[in-house]
Write a protein that holds these residues in place. Structure first.
Motif, mmCIF file in Angstrom:
data_model
loop_
_atom_site.group_PDB
_atom_site.id
_atom_site.type_symbol
_atom_site.label_atom_id
_atom_site.label_comp_id
_atom_site.label_asym_id
_atom_site.label_seq_id
_atom_site.Cartn_x
_atom_site.Cartn_y
_atom_site.Cartn_z
ATOM 1 N N LYS A 351 0.843 -1.199 0.000
ATOM 2 C CA LYS A 351 0.000 0.000 0.000
ATOM 3 C C LYS A 351 0.876 1.247 0.000
ATOM 4 O O LYS A 351 1.791 1.382 0.811
ATOM 5 C CB LYS A 351 -0.913 0.003 1.225
ATOM 6 C CG LYS A 351 -1.917 1.157 1.223
ATOM 7 C CD LYS A 351 -2.852 1.068 2.412
ATOM 8 C CE LYS A 351 -3.853 2.220 2.397
ATOM 9 N NZ LYS A 351 -4.788 2.152 3.558
ATOM 10 N N THR A 352 0.589 2.159 -0.902
ATOM 11 C CA THR A 352 1.363 3.405 -0.953
ATOM 12 C C THR A 352 0.914 4.339 0.168
ATOM 13 O O THR A 352 -0.267 4.373 0.542
ATOM 14 C CB THR A 352 1.196 4.109 -2.305
ATOM 15 O OG1 THR A 352 -0.193 4.353 -2.549
ATOM 16 C CG2 THR A 352 1.755 3.254 -3.429
ATOM 17 N N SER A 353 1.863 5.095 0.701
ATOM 18 C CA SER A 353 1.564 6.002 1.810
ATOM 19 C C SER A 353 1.357 7.441 1.347
ATOM 20 O O SER A 353 0.942 8.288 2.133
ATOM 21 C CB SER A 353 2.712 5.960 2.832
ATOM 22 O OG SER A 353 3.931 6.359 2.223
ATOM 23 N N GLU A 427 3.576 6.699 -4.512
ATOM 24 C CA GLU A 427 3.110 6.719 -5.905
ATOM 25 C C GLU A 427 3.404 8.113 -6.460
ATOM 26 O O GLU A 427 3.101 9.122 -5.829
ATOM 27 C CB GLU A 427 1.611 6.443 -5.924
ATOM 28 C CG GLU A 427 0.942 6.588 -7.281
ATOM 29 C CD GLU A 427 -0.573 6.421 -7.169
ATOM 30 O OE1 GLU A 427 -1.156 5.745 -8.027
ATOM 31 O OE2 GLU A 427 -1.170 6.974 -6.206
ATOM 32 N N ARG A 462 -5.955 3.853 -11.594
ATOM 33 C CA ARG A 462 -5.235 2.756 -10.937
ATOM 34 C C ARG A 462 -5.757 1.394 -11.356
ATOM 35 O O ARG A 462 -5.035 0.392 -11.252
ATOM 36 C CB ARG A 462 -5.330 2.919 -9.418
ATOM 37 C CG ARG A 462 -4.629 4.161 -8.875
ATOM 38 C CD ARG A 462 -4.605 4.155 -7.355
ATOM 39 N NE ARG A 462 -3.920 5.326 -6.822
ATOM 40 C CZ ARG A 462 -4.492 6.246 -6.043
ATOM 41 N NH1 ARG A 462 -5.778 6.127 -5.689
ATOM 42 N NH2 ARG A 462 -3.799 7.280 -5.600
ATOM 43 N N TYR A 487 5.567 3.489 -8.966
ATOM 44 C CA TYR A 487 5.670 3.200 -7.550
ATOM 45 C C TYR A 487 7.158 3.210 -7.194
ATOM 46 O O TYR A 487 7.990 2.711 -7.959
ATOM 47 C CB TYR A 487 5.100 1.824 -7.216
ATOM 48 C CG TYR A 487 3.591 1.745 -7.135
ATOM 49 C CD1 TYR A 487 2.795 2.879 -7.240
ATOM 50 C CD2 TYR A 487 2.953 0.520 -6.943
ATOM 51 C CE1 TYR A 487 1.411 2.789 -7.154
ATOM 52 C CE2 TYR A 487 1.583 0.418 -6.847
ATOM 53 C CZ TYR A 487 0.811 1.551 -6.964
ATOM 54 O OH TYR A 487 -0.549 1.462 -6.885
#
Length: 547
Positions: A351-353, A427, A462, A487
């Motif tokens: 999961k991107t922050s 991202e 996405r 990413y």
């Protein structure tokens, strides 16, 4: 007496332990490769016209760097030009070591008549890259060369060893001097179109690759130009793509490849045609006037020279190029170094922050043409931002001086630095509303190119991402009025340049610095400032370190 004997025995024990530790360090250390480079001006004739070029050890292009994963590179550069000079290493990640990156925000330039020794490591990477001069418009005068990083012995490579490994440094070229081009930009004007293309420093049929019939060869192709995307092809021969900037790829076959500014590709070519000479062709992409140049693929048993027109290639077809880019996939079964975010190769499950959206633009500021990212046009501070950050020198830059998203407000000048946190997974979306192809590079990193398409990026975009087998690379294109998403695992502490690879745009502000920060002072996370670091601007008078 007993005390003396005990002390002697203890001293011997300590000495023995120290010697064993020293031997262990020496044995465990990685090999060192030493280079001495003398940078001078010299006469060159890339397009048949005498020009003043930048030579390294009298060569243009400069000496090839061949090394193996984790090798230490010690490169002593002597500047015999009449102006400051820097070399940067396009694609070498400089793990924990942005001190050696060789761009103006991290490294003071080498003054005329002085030298600087770069000490860096090809840490945990393989692949095809190049070095280049990063100051001003020096890149338009040469001073570049190829870098090949081979896999360590016994590490399986997903193809048989080629008969030979060729470096192809191709790109656009100007007959005007780099100083003249710089004056044009400083006056607020656009650069004219390039005068031509060159391959390994030479124009039409000026370079020859010699092959034996039936053998397979590796060609490492880099676009080292400053303004133009190119297409590469070899008359009558197909190319099997095997590597892109450190990623082993699914071995698809192509008749030609688009290579955008700053990008590097590696292909296998088998000399399986009748003995003859064949054109090696490079042509410009997405330009109103198509520029073309050639080299020669010469079969060693050939007595037939090349003749007639070289084979044509794509010209302005954006859809064709986009589809080709999407067809390039990562070879998931190949061994070798690869990006390893948070201990997993499964980048699509992380999961991107944070999401950063970067929009390029071409504003006029104070009556002069500039280029910007999120409305900020970068101007260098009076001190490299890395040194200002390390020595805590205020007033050089401010964190947050570039926003995470486009503001669409009036463009302005600033020494832009974006703050990020070590070990975060983010991202980045490059949004391009202009009518030209953009090419973006991030120093210090290899990132996953998860998606690209036309129009405006939205969160719904996405759903089209490749979260399984996209390649990891350091330079990516963004097509006209389109977006590209990546990413990136921020696993490399330092100050890192994010820039346009179109050099006029980079020079006039389309860049910024990414500060990847940790509060830790551990050398495990970032190496100390080099003892020989050059200090300039407001860092002058400071000390580096005693050991």
């Amino acid at each position: 007496m007993v005390g003396e004997k005990t002390n002697t025995g203890f001293s011997f024990f300590i000495s023995s332990v120290f010697l064993l530790l020293l031997l262990h360090v020496v044995i465990a250390d990685n090999p060192y490769r030493y280079y001495t480079w003398k940078v001078t001006y010299g006469d060159i004739y890339p397009l048949g016209v005498k020009q003043q070029g930048i030579l390294i050890n009298g060569q243009f292009p400069g000496p090839q760097i061949d090394c193996i994963t984790n090798d230490n590179l010690i490169i002593s550069v002597y500047n015999y030009l009449n102006e400051p000079f820097l070399i940067s290493w396009n694609g070498i990640q400089q793990r924990r070591n942005s001190w050696q990156d060789g761009v103006s925000g991290t490294t003071c330039p080498i003054p005329p008549g002085k030298n600087f020794t770069y000490a860096m490591q090809a840490k945990d990477q393989i692949g095809s890259y190049f070095y280049y001069p990063s100051m001003g418009l020096h890149k338009a005068a040469g001073g570049y060369g190829g870098i090949r990083v081979y896999s360590r012995p016994l590490i399986p490579v997903p193809f048989f060893p080629p008969a030979r490994d060729f470096t192809v440094l191709a790109g656009d070229w100007y007959k005007r001097s780099h100083a003249n081009l710089k004056l044009i930009l400083d006056a607020g004007h656009n650069l004219p179109s390039p005068d031509g293309l060159i391959i390994n420093g030479r124009g039409w049929n000026g370079y020859t690759f010699i092959v034996d019939q039936g053998k397979t060869y590796r060609f490492r192709i880099s676009n080292v130009g400053i303004a133009t995307s190119i297409n590469f092809r070899i008359q009558g021969h197909s190319m099997k793509l095997v590597e892109v900037e450190g990623s082993h790829t699914v071995q698809s076959t192509y008749s030609s490849l688009d290579i955008h500014l700053g990008q590097s590709y590696s292909v296998l070519v088998t000399a399986d045609q009748p003995p003859a000479d064949y054109y090696v062709v490079v042509s410009s992409r997405f330009t109103s006037q198509v520029l073309t140049t050639t080299a020669v693929l010469h079969y060693s048993n050939s007595f037939t020279k090349v003749s007639g027109p070289p084979p044509g290639g794509p010209t302005t077809e954006i859809g064709w190029s986009l589809n080709q880019a999407k067809s390039i996939r990562w070879n998931l079964t190949a061994s070798g170094p690869r990006p390893n975010p948070q201990g997993s190769y499964h980048y699509g499950l992380i999961k991107t922050s944070r999401t950063v959206i970067l929009a390029n633009s071409a504003p006029v500021i104070n009556g002069k043409q500039r280029y910007a990212v999120n409305s900020v046009s970068y101007i260098p501070g009076d001190t490299p931002v890395k040194l200002a950050d390390f020595f805590k020198i205020g007033g050089v830059f401010r964190l947050g001086s570039i926003p995470d998203r486009p503001t669409w407000g009036n463009a302005y000048l600033d020494t832009s630095v974006m703050d990020t946190n070590f070990r975060s997974f983010i991202e980045i979306v490059f949004q391009n509303w202009e009518n030209t192809v953009q090419s973006w590079h991030i120093d210090g990193y290899s990132f996953f190119v998860v998606g690209m398409d036309g129009g405006q990026w939205t969160e719904a975009s996405r759903r089209t991402y490749n979260l399984k087998d996209t390649v990891a690379r350091c330079t990516v294109q963004v097509y006209p009025k389109a977006w590209t998403a990546i990413y990136m695992s921020l696993d490399n502490v330092g100050m890192w340049n994010v820039r346009s690879e179109e050099w006029a745009r980079q020079y006039l502000g389309q860049q910024f610095y990414l500060r990847v920060y940790t509060s830790s002072n551990s050398f495990r996370d970032e190496l100390p400032i080099p003892r020989n670091a050059l200090l300039c601007g407001r860092a002058s008078g400071h000390r580096t370190r005693p050991f």
